[in-house]
Design an enzyme around this catalytic site. Structure first.
Site, PDB file in Angstrom:
ATOM      1  N   GLU A 168       7.795 -29.264  49.529  1.00 48.90           N
ATOM      2  CA  GLU A 168       7.792 -28.488  50.777  1.00 48.90           C
ATOM      3  C   GLU A 168       7.522 -29.330  52.024  1.00 48.90           C
ATOM      4  O   GLU A 168       6.502 -29.137  52.711  1.00 48.90           O
ATOM      5  CB  GLU A 168       6.778 -27.335  50.685  1.00 48.90           C
ATOM      6  CG  GLU A 168       7.028 -26.413  49.508  1.00 48.90           C
ATOM      7  CD  GLU A 168       6.072 -25.215  49.441  1.00 48.90           C
ATOM      8  OE1 GLU A 168       5.122 -25.182  50.243  1.00 48.90           O
ATOM      9  OE2 GLU A 168       6.293 -24.326  48.613  1.00 48.90           O
ATOM     10  N   GLU A 348       8.952 -22.776  42.259  1.00 53.01           N
ATOM     11  CA  GLU A 348       7.757 -21.945  42.489  1.00 53.01           C
ATOM     12  C   GLU A 348       8.208 -20.536  42.809  1.00 53.01           C
ATOM     13  O   GLU A 348       9.140 -20.341  43.605  1.00 53.01           O
ATOM     14  CB  GLU A 348       6.927 -22.444  43.686  1.00 53.01           C
ATOM     15  CG  GLU A 348       6.073 -23.636  43.411  1.00 53.01           C
ATOM     16  CD  GLU A 348       5.226 -24.032  44.630  1.00 53.01           C
ATOM     17  OE1 GLU A 348       4.881 -23.159  45.457  1.00 53.01           O
ATOM     18  OE2 GLU A 348       4.932 -25.229  44.754  1.00 53.01           O
TER      19      GLU A 348
HETATM   20  O1  IFM Z   1      -0.084 -22.549  46.727  1.00 48.29           O
HETATM   21  C1  IFM Z   1       1.092 -22.858  47.398  1.00 48.29           C
HETATM   22  C2  IFM Z   1       1.695 -24.129  46.849  1.00 48.29           C
HETATM   23  O2  IFM Z   1       0.819 -25.202  46.930  1.00 48.29           O
HETATM   24  C3  IFM Z   1       2.934 -24.498  47.632  1.00 48.29           C
HETATM   25  N1  IFM Z   1       3.841 -23.378  47.710  1.00 48.29           N
HETATM   26  C4  IFM Z   1       3.325 -22.106  48.099  1.00 48.29           C
HETATM   27  C5  IFM Z   1       2.110 -21.752  47.256  1.00 48.29           C
HETATM   28  C6  IFM Z   1       1.556 -20.373  47.662  1.00 48.29           C
HETATM   29  O3  IFM Z   1       1.191 -20.363  49.005  1.00 48.29           O
END
Ligand code: IFM
Length: 438
Positions: A168, A348
């Site tokens: 990210e 994710e």
């Molecule tokens: O916890 C975070 C993760 O570290 C990165 N992506 C989003 C998740 C939820 O906010």
């Protein structure tokens, strides 16, 4: 139609994901250096519950139990990150063998259980001493990151299935350097854009260098993406949605997959646009073996027209994020159509809700529905021809949710932060059941 595991290809990767700072704790054990998140947590008012990552889930010592948990879910893949300051305390000097030994034993235990490893090099916990030299805003970091990446690939590349450079980059650049609500807490759009450029450039440089090792490991990057809609038909909202899409999605995807920054975004940024040197964009646009997509919700853009998440009528998570599974289908189809990544992985996906542990049970029906419906949305994209190869639920267990501290729980496994006791929530039991039925 109810989607089951056998609607997916045999080799589909089913996993859970975590990151080093969020679970490891042991912030100064065995030679680990401080990270920017250690520093940031010490600043009053930055973390909602004034907590830090000193203990977190104690994964650094409890990893054998966590390996059993992962195995018990029946997943065939685990996504985790390496803490750069644990293996190279100052980010540019000597390697810390004790830090590498921790990852070596973790990887060995998961290998033994036949679970594929998906390693992220940078999930935000940058060595503080590199931040003291400007962090991602200083071009020299690209060489330091490349050296770190190459060393990790040399040691572990043959044992892990994939290596992701950055998790990210938008979050690092925008929340960390423009809004200042994440580490390192800077508030400058110009620095944010330069940080973004160096993150992408270091991705390209690291891929080139790691590939010279002759590994077959899949290499790529993970972006946080979502579809963006105008909040109304007002042409100003429509234009804002297009620009926001440029700032969040096209800036990264055009650079990575087309070797250019989108002209409309660069014009909008004006003097804040990233400074690049000749050849940078060609370096950024390496062939990625996979693109990781982190999807949580969709977004709306407005130039002031009122918009309220409640007006969608959909469930809203404890983060205030609308539950909108169809946005994942739409996003995956759009990425495939506009950029044709070789492989797309959902790296994710998950939700925070207010969980309650009652008599050993966490009845997290909303999270269970969230995961189930997003798996179905992933399948919908595959039916439309999108080459999706993986789904990782975020997260294996409740952990340190950055500026929200420990109050927001994303885990499939509940963690009692007083006792460190782990309890499978009903969503975890559902996932395990889903994975066991073929
Ligand atoms: O916890 C975070 C993760 O570290 C990165 N992506 C989003 C998740 C939820 O906010």
């Amino acid at each position: 139609m109810t989607v089951s595991r056998d609607h997916f290809p045999q080799d589909f990767k089913w996993g859970v994901a975590t990151s080093s700072f969020q679970i490891e704790g042991a912030h100064d054990s065995d030679g680990k250096g401080p990270s920017i998140w250690d520093t940031f947590c010490d600043i009053e008012g930055k973390i909602a519950d004034a907590s830090n990552g000193h203990v977190a889930c104690e994964h650094y010592t409890r990893w054998p139990e966590d390996v059993e948990l992962i195995t018990s879910l029946g997943v065939n893949a685990y996504r985790f990150s390496m803490s750069w300051p644990r293996v190279q305390p100052d980010g540019q000097g000597a390697w810390n063998e004790a830090g590498f030994a921790f990852y070596d034993q973790l990887i060995a235990a998961l290998e033994k259980r036949g679970i594929e490893l998906h390693l992220t090099l940078n999930h935000w916990d940058l060595p503080q001493s590199l931040q003291d030299q400007g962090g991602w805003d200083n071009r020299e970091i690209c060489a330091h990151f490349t050296r770190y990446a190459t060393e990790v690939a040399r040691r572990f590349g043959r044992r892990v299935h994939s290596i992701c450079t950055h998790n990210e980059p938008w979050v690092i650049a925008i929340l960390g350097y423009e809004q200042g609500i994440f580490a390192p807490g800077i508030q400058s759009r110009k620095q944010a854009m330069q940080a973004m450029h160096h993150l992408l450039l270091s991705h390209g440089m690291a891929l080139q260098a790691m590939r010279e090792l002759g590994l077959t490991t899949a290499m790529g990057i993970v972006l946080n993406l979502s579809p963006i809609y105008p909040a109304s038909d007002d042409p100003q909202d429509v234009a804002k949605a297009r620009l926001d899409d440029g700032l969040i999605l096209r800036l990264y995807m055009d650079a990575l997959y087309k070797g250019v920054y989108p002209q409309d975004v660069i014009e909008h940024l004006g003097a804040d646009a990233p400074q690049s040197q000749p050849g940078d964009l060609a370096t950024i646009a390496q062939n990625n073996d996979f693109l990781g997509v982190n999807y949580y919700t969709r977004n709306f853009s407005s130039c002031g027209n009122p918009w309220d998440v409640a007006s969608t009528g959909n469930t809203v998570t404890d983060m205030g994020w609308e539950v909108y599974p169809h946005g994942l289908t739409e996003l995956l189809c759009r990425l495939h159509h506009d950029y044709q990544p070789k492989r797309l992985w959902v790296t994710e996906n998950g939700a925070a809700f207010k969980d309650q542990l009652v008599n050993g049970v966490v009845d997290d029906a909303q999270r269970l529905a969230y995961i189930r419906d997003h798996i179905a949305a992933t399948h919908d994209a595959m039916v439309q021809g999108v080459p999706v190869g993986a789904y990782f639920a975020w997260s294996l267990m409740d952990n340190f949710e950055w500026a929200s501290g420990y109050a927001k729980r994303f885990g499939l496994v509940h963690v009692d932060f007083e006792t460190q006791q782990r309890t499978l929530k009903n969503s975890a039991l559902w996932y395990r059941n889903f994975l066991s039925r073929t």
